[in-house]
Design an enzyme around this catalytic site. Structure first.
Site, PDB file in Angstrom:
ATOM      1  N   LYS A 234       0.848  -1.203   0.191  1.00  0.00           N
ATOM      2  CA  LYS A 234      -0.120  -0.031   0.104  1.00  0.00           C
ATOM      3  C   LYS A 234       0.866   1.266  -0.066  1.00  0.00           C
ATOM      4  O   LYS A 234       1.846   1.091   0.477  1.00  0.00           O
ATOM      5  CB  LYS A 234      -1.026  -0.226   1.197  1.00  0.00           C
ATOM      6  CG  LYS A 234      -2.256  -0.910   0.924  1.00  0.00           C
ATOM      7  CD  LYS A 234      -3.399  -0.932   1.916  1.00  0.00           C
ATOM      8  CE  LYS A 234      -4.427  -1.670   1.369  1.00  0.00           C
ATOM      9  NZ  LYS A 234      -5.614  -1.511   2.304  1.00  0.00           N
ATOM     10  N   ARG A 268      -3.854  -9.942   4.329  1.00  0.00           N
ATOM     11  CA  ARG A 268      -4.231 -10.135   3.120  1.00  0.00           C
ATOM     12  C   ARG A 268      -2.859  -9.705   2.287  1.00  0.00           C
ATOM     13  O   ARG A 268      -2.456  -8.481   2.412  1.00  0.00           O
ATOM     14  CB  ARG A 268      -5.699  -9.146   2.960  1.00  0.00           C
ATOM     15  CG  ARG A 268      -6.084  -9.147   1.421  1.00  0.00           C
ATOM     16  CD  ARG A 268      -7.549  -8.263   1.496  1.00  0.00           C
ATOM     17  NE  ARG A 268      -7.975  -8.081   0.399  1.00  0.00           N
ATOM     18  CZ  ARG A 268      -7.800  -7.230  -0.715  1.00  0.00           C
ATOM     19  NH1 ARG A 268      -7.015  -6.179  -0.537  1.00  0.00           N
ATOM     20  NH2 ARG A 268      -8.417  -7.444  -1.958  1.00  0.00           N
TER      21      ARG A 268
END
Length: 299
Positions: A234, A268
């Protein structure tokens, strides 16, 4: 070091999710990301074709993933809206093919009740909702089907633009939101042992917010439900390390290990094989598992 001393109690830590069982007091589940979208922030459409999505899921399971998360609509506001029918056409064929090939947990990444219902009929075990079960009917779909849900924090939800997100205390506000949405889930008839929470790193949050959530993650895990973190590649990792999208693996692994130590139990991720190795090592250090191939040195 005793792992049991580090973490708060988890509600129903031993869980049957789909066809697999997890003991979240001593185990971390690895969720592989498969996006059948043309605009996912990391894959950039590499798994948009049906064959590519199915192949990516198969490789993830072969690499050690416990779980495959299949999505057909990105979170980003920089995209055109798509119809419910189009999202169903993206995710259902992938779920059906993956379900026929593996006993791994399958989740559908959607915020729409109709998509969730179709995905469950195709074989999905979990609804992974980045909108926090805010769409009318979503919690009821999960309750009737008896599937697990991931309740995620975001301010605006998928496809909604939130400019300059601001929090007085991001961790406290995220925790309050999650408690409220869990209460909503319970009132709708979702069993407590079907609920998972996710603080939503980078979802309507800047780099400082996501770092603070990671630093104080134990305040989220203390809510009591198994906590999922979706940190993989991210922007907060890229901005922290000044790394482009394709060079964030090491930062992702470091942030995931810190999250495990602070109580996260589901990761995840995009890079399954590297995550499996780092998680198995972390579990061993915490005393949750032994070495796979110990050598006994004789004195």
């Amino acid at each position: 070091m005793s792992g049991e001393m580090l973490f708060p109690g988890i509600i129903s830590p031993v869980r049957r999710i789909g066809r697999r069982e997890f003991d979240f007091e001593r185990q971390v589940a690895i969720m592989a990301i498969v996006n059948r979208t043309p605009n996912s922030f990391h894959d950039q459409g590499r798994t948009y074709a049906l064959e590519s999505a199915v192949a990516a899921a198969a490789k993830a399971v072969a690499d050690g993933a416990d779980w495959v998360d299949i999505g057909g609509y990105a979170f980003s506001a920089d995209q055109a809206q798509i119809a419910v029918e189009a999202e169903i056409e993206r995710v259902v064929p992938v779920i059906a093919e993956v379900r026929a090939a593996t006993d791994a947990v399958i989740s559908v990444d959607t915020h729409r009740a109709e998509v969730a219902r179709a995905a469950i009929e195709a074989g999905a075990d979990v609804i992974n909702d980045t909108n926090g079960l805010r769409e009318p009917g979503m919690a009821e779909v999960a309750a009737v089907a008896g599937v697990s849900v991931v309740v995620t924090h975001s301010l605006g939800g998928p496809g909604q633009r939130v400019s300059r997100p601001s929090y007085a205390d991001v961790v406290s506000e995220v925790a309050d939101f999650l408690r409220e949405r869990v209460s909503h889930a319970l009132k709708a008839g979702i069993a407590a042992d079907k609920i998972i929470i996710d603080p939503g790193h980078d979802l309507n949050k800047n780099t400082f917010h996501s770092l603070e959530l990671t630093r104080r993650l134990e305040e989220i895990t203390a809510i009591g439900y198994p906590t999922l973190v979706a940190l993989s590649n991210k922007d907060f990792i890229g901005e922290t390390l000044d790394r482009p999208q394709g060079e964030r693996k090491e930062g992702t692994i470091a942030a995931n290990v810190v999250s495990i130590i602070k109580g996260a139990r589901i990761l995840r991720v995009h890079d399954v094989a590297a995550t499996v190795a780092s998680v198995r090592m972390t579990e061993a250090v915490l005393g949750w598992r032994g070495p796979i191939a110990p050598v006994h040195n004789l004195v």
